[in-house]
Design an enzyme around this catalytic site. Structure first.
Site, mmCIF file in Angstrom:
data_model
loop_
_atom_site.group_PDB
_atom_site.id
_atom_site.type_symbol
_atom_site.label_atom_id
_atom_site.label_comp_id
_atom_site.label_asym_id
_atom_site.label_seq_id
_atom_site.Cartn_x
_atom_site.Cartn_y
_atom_site.Cartn_z
ATOM 1 C CG HIS A 19 12.126 7.102 -8.299
ATOM 2 N ND1 HIS A 19 11.972 8.129 -6.906
ATOM 3 C CD2 HIS A 19 11.452 5.689 -8.256
ATOM 4 C CE1 HIS A 19 11.216 7.081 -6.147
ATOM 5 N NE2 HIS A 19 10.507 5.768 -6.817
ATOM 6 C CE LYS A 43 -6.036 10.181 6.548
ATOM 7 N NZ LYS A 43 -6.014 8.812 6.076
#
Ligand code: PNS
Length: 161
Positions: A19, A43
């Site tokens: 990134h 989750k």
């Protein structure tokens, strides 16, 4: 340089060297890149959206042209709200292509003024993904070569190494 703001959307759970490379290369083309973290309660998340944003902001603190935001809902709507027409995505391998092409085409079908720009990952980063980091860091692997130092530190604190 294109006088336009670009957005670089993703989950960034967590920010990786892949990134960082894409963001740095964006800055050679655009005056401003908005790193845009999808706010999607999951989750499987390792870091909260606020933690992810804080890590990105910390890594790029003092770097002109990088801002951090979160978004929920449609990417094209968020891009328009940011007055950005360019969505940047990184491509690591052919295996990324199907999903990325579908997203780019869907986004264009929703708003034809939005362009997706793909940047090919550097070879050295082509095997790095947030999911692999999330998988091996809790097992005690040293991930210092995969993520920037602020993320490495946060992972060490999280897993008490
Ligand atoms: O890092 P990721 O998880 O590959 O990023 C995916 C992301 C956030 C770019 C994508 O899921 C997204 O844009 N979500 C927002 C919903 C949307 O607009 N989807 C349309 C494209 S299918």
């Amino acid at each position: 340089m294109l006088r336009q703001r670009a957005i670089f959307p993703g989950s960034f759970d967590p920010l990786t060297n892949g990134h960082v490379d894409v963001i740095e290369r964006c800055l050679t083309m655009f005056p401003e890149v908005v790193v845009s973290v999808l706010s999607n309660p999951s989750k499987d998340a390792l870091f909260s959206v606020d933690e992810r944003m804080a890590l990105i902001a910390k890594h790029f603190s003092g770097v002109e042209g990088v801002s951090v935001a979160s978004f929920s809902g449609l990417l094209v709507e968020f891009a328009l709200s940011q007055k950005a027409r360019i969505v940047v995505r990184g491509l690591r391998a052919i295996s990324d292509f199907d999903y990325e092409a579908q997203m780019a085409l869907i986004n264009r079908s929703l708003d034809s003024s939005i362009e997706t720009l793909f940047l090919m990952a550097r070879e050295a980063n082509s095997y790095i993904s947030s999911s692999v980091v999330k998988q091996i860091a809790p097992l005690g692997a040293d991930v210092g070569h995969l993520v920037p130092p602020v993320v490495d530190q946060a992972l060490r604190e999280r897993f008490q190494k």
